[in-house]
Design an enzyme around this catalytic site. Sequence first.
Site, short mmCIF file in Angstrom:
data_model
loop_
_atom_site.label_atom_id
_atom_site.label_comp_id
_atom_site.label_asym_id
_atom_site.label_seq_id
_atom_site.Cartn_x
_atom_site.Cartn_y
_atom_site.Cartn_z
N CYS A 230 0.83 -1.21 0.00
CA CYS A 230 0.00 0.00 0.00
C CYS A 230 0.87 1.26 0.00
CB CYS A 230 -0.91 -0.01 1.23
SG CYS A 230 -1.87 1.49 1.42
N CYS B 258 -0.29 4.20 2.09
CA CYS B 258 -0.06 4.03 3.54
C CYS B 258 1.40 4.30 3.89
CB CYS B 258 -0.35 2.59 3.98
SG CYS B 258 -1.88 1.87 3.40
N ASP B 259 2.32 3.80 3.09
CA ASP B 259 3.71 3.70 3.54
C ASP B 259 4.73 4.52 2.76
OD1 ASP B 259 2.95 1.95 5.56
OD2 ASP B 259 3.06 0.22 4.25
#
Length: 306
Positions: A132, A135-136
């Site tokens: 993701c 997200c990261d």
Amino acid sequence: MYDAIIIGSGPAGYTAGIYLSRAGFKNRLITGYSEGGQLTTTTLVENYPGFEKGIDGNELVKNMRQQAASFGTEMTFGFVEKIEGESSPFTVHLDSGEMLETKAVIIATGSSANYLGIEGEAEAIGKGVSACATCDAFFYKEREIIVVGGGDVAMEEAIYLTRFASKVTVVHRRDELRASDIMVQRAKSHQEINWVLNATPVKVHSDMMGMTGLDIRDNATGEVRHLKADGLFVAIGHHPNTEFLGGKLELDAKGYIQTQPGTSKTSVPGIFAAGDVQDSKYQQAVTAAASGAVAALDTLEFIENK
Ligand code: NDP
């Protein structure tokens, strides 16, 4: 007899619990084995409204769980093996052997990212390997990143990562990309993105500090070479967690639970679906939470009309 059994412990399931309990309906939530769902695999969540400085993914779902419990949602750690019954009431079978009678069921079992399944990958998940980018990516400022996959998501992730990484390399197993022309054009317009086509990832390398690189095999020559990288974003699709349904509900062409447009109603009256298990497109914590509210409201209406 329960009014509703909720299956799944991500934002969709907990939100459904909050709404049902608050309305005074007796419900129990079955968590699944990875309690908290996909949010627990990320670190800082910065795009869930209400948290100006972001919130740790684990903390966010923990807060949701406590909020649902505070209104009266019962929680059971475990896995649902089967939903029995062609119409309401249903019997929900847990792996513990417990059987729960319920007027309605809300399925919020989410979807899971596909991983490559290659050597060194599993131990590096969360320490260099991610599924993701939104997200990261933030954690890879000025680092070298590899994206694996040739679909629209891989293109999107590669483009997004150019905002952070010093170098982005897309590795795809064929010569031709699967992504739509517009996404390929967009990605190719980013000069910072490097392309390695017709190559199969074979091994993730990491050390105490995190990921160090990826071995890839050239599909034409069979030659294996090493690409240095601090992060690997795997973008090879997701699969909805529907196996336990055993064909009970109608699924769409991609295998996600089919719901009637604008509702959470599935092909079986009294069984509702919320979150990623019925959404192959948006797959955000906030959209999952919203669909959990929709499922709870549809459930209340179903029970009141019954
Ligand atoms: P896709 O199924 O479209 O693409 C998956 C990619 O992963 C393919 O290129 C596939 O290779 C590759 N792949 C699969 N398994 C492996 C493996 N074991 N090893 C290496 N590579 C592998 O999934 P996406 O997640 O990209 O997209 C999901 C859906 O969402 C699609 O329908 C997509 O169009 C849609 N979407 C649309 C967007 C848009 O229009 N802007 C944005 C994001 C998603 P191969 O091509 O060889 O099969």
